[in-house]
Design an enzyme around this catalytic site. Sequence first.
Site, PDB file in Angstrom:
ATOM      1  N   SER A 103       0.808  -1.214   0.000  1.00  0.00           N
ATOM      2  CA  SER A 103       0.000   0.000   0.000  1.00  0.00           C
ATOM      3  C   SER A 103       0.842   1.265   0.000  1.00  0.00           C
ATOM      4  O   SER A 103       0.472   2.263  -0.623  1.00  0.00           O
ATOM      5  CB  SER A 103      -0.928   0.002   1.214  1.00  0.00           C
ATOM      6  OG  SER A 103      -1.795  -1.114   1.184  1.00  0.00           O
TER       7      SER A 103
ATOM      8  N   HIS B 133       0.784   4.420   4.356  1.00  0.00           N
ATOM      9  CA  HIS B 133       0.071   5.107   3.273  1.00  0.00           C
ATOM     10  C   HIS B 133       0.534   6.559   3.163  1.00  0.00           C
ATOM     11  O   HIS B 133       0.839   7.049   2.073  1.00  0.00           O
ATOM     12  CB  HIS B 133      -1.433   5.057   3.536  1.00  0.00           C
ATOM     13  CG  HIS B 133      -2.005   3.685   3.410  1.00  0.00           C
ATOM     14  ND1 HIS B 133      -3.366   3.445   3.360  1.00  0.00           N
ATOM     15  CD2 HIS B 133      -1.419   2.467   3.311  1.00  0.00           C
ATOM     16  CE1 HIS B 133      -3.588   2.155   3.256  1.00  0.00           C
ATOM     17  NE2 HIS B 133      -2.410   1.534   3.229  1.00  0.00           N
TER      18      HIS B 133
END
Length: 268
Positions: free
Chosen positions: A172, A218
């Site tokens: 991610s 992230h």
Amino acid sequence: MSCTRCGQPVCPECMVPASVGFQCPDCVRGEAGQQARQQPRTTAGALLTLGDGALVTKVLIGVNLLVFLLTEYVDRVWQFRLGMGSGADAFGTRIGVAEGPGQWYRLVSGMFVHAGVMHILMNMFSLWVLGPQLERVLGRWRFLALYLLSGVAGNAFGYLLDGADMFSVGASGAIFGLLGATAVLFRANRVPMQPVIALLVVNLVLTFTLNNIDWRAHLGGLVAGVAIGAGMMSAPRERRSLVQGLALAGAVAAILLMLLVGTARLPG
């Protein structure tokens, strides 16, 4: 015999057949170099070719799938051996990344480990959507550097904030890096940014509302992707290699700084 381009004498052993007559080796080399310099390039310096513009994207998806099969179906202990883990055991002994440089490989290997089918499907779908376009603009090696450094920066940011007790897996951070670089690409080419902004907002909302999602990876990957993408796509042509090299070196320096500061903050 004389060269049809420069008119200089050329021996029969050295002459190179041309569309009309023969050319000397010097003229052939000069023509090849001129053609190479005149090949069209993208704003990031990548050659515009008719070949597979998504080769690295496909390889990355393949590696992620192979690691997923290993860690999910062959032996799950590999999730812990490869995952982005850091902390201390019951005796206060540091484990994982906290041990030191010998365990820093987890910053990279953790990017290829996924927890469940939905996890890897979502990340690989995002990689397939975002990857080919960026790979064609940046070129294979620049794109690979963007992907890896964004993912490593996301893991390093997580370590900086919570290195005393963390375990994180997934691509991610790298995906958010590609998302940030896509935003830079759209802005540089004056493409309407509503789609990428909407996608970014949705992903950020999911990041901060759903459980078991490492928002640190992230956010760190997103910032790294924007910074690296800006350095690669905004570099002036005459100093392109220098500026792009400095952008990558800056990302590496930031990662090392986060690791050193994170380690210094650990107790014991």
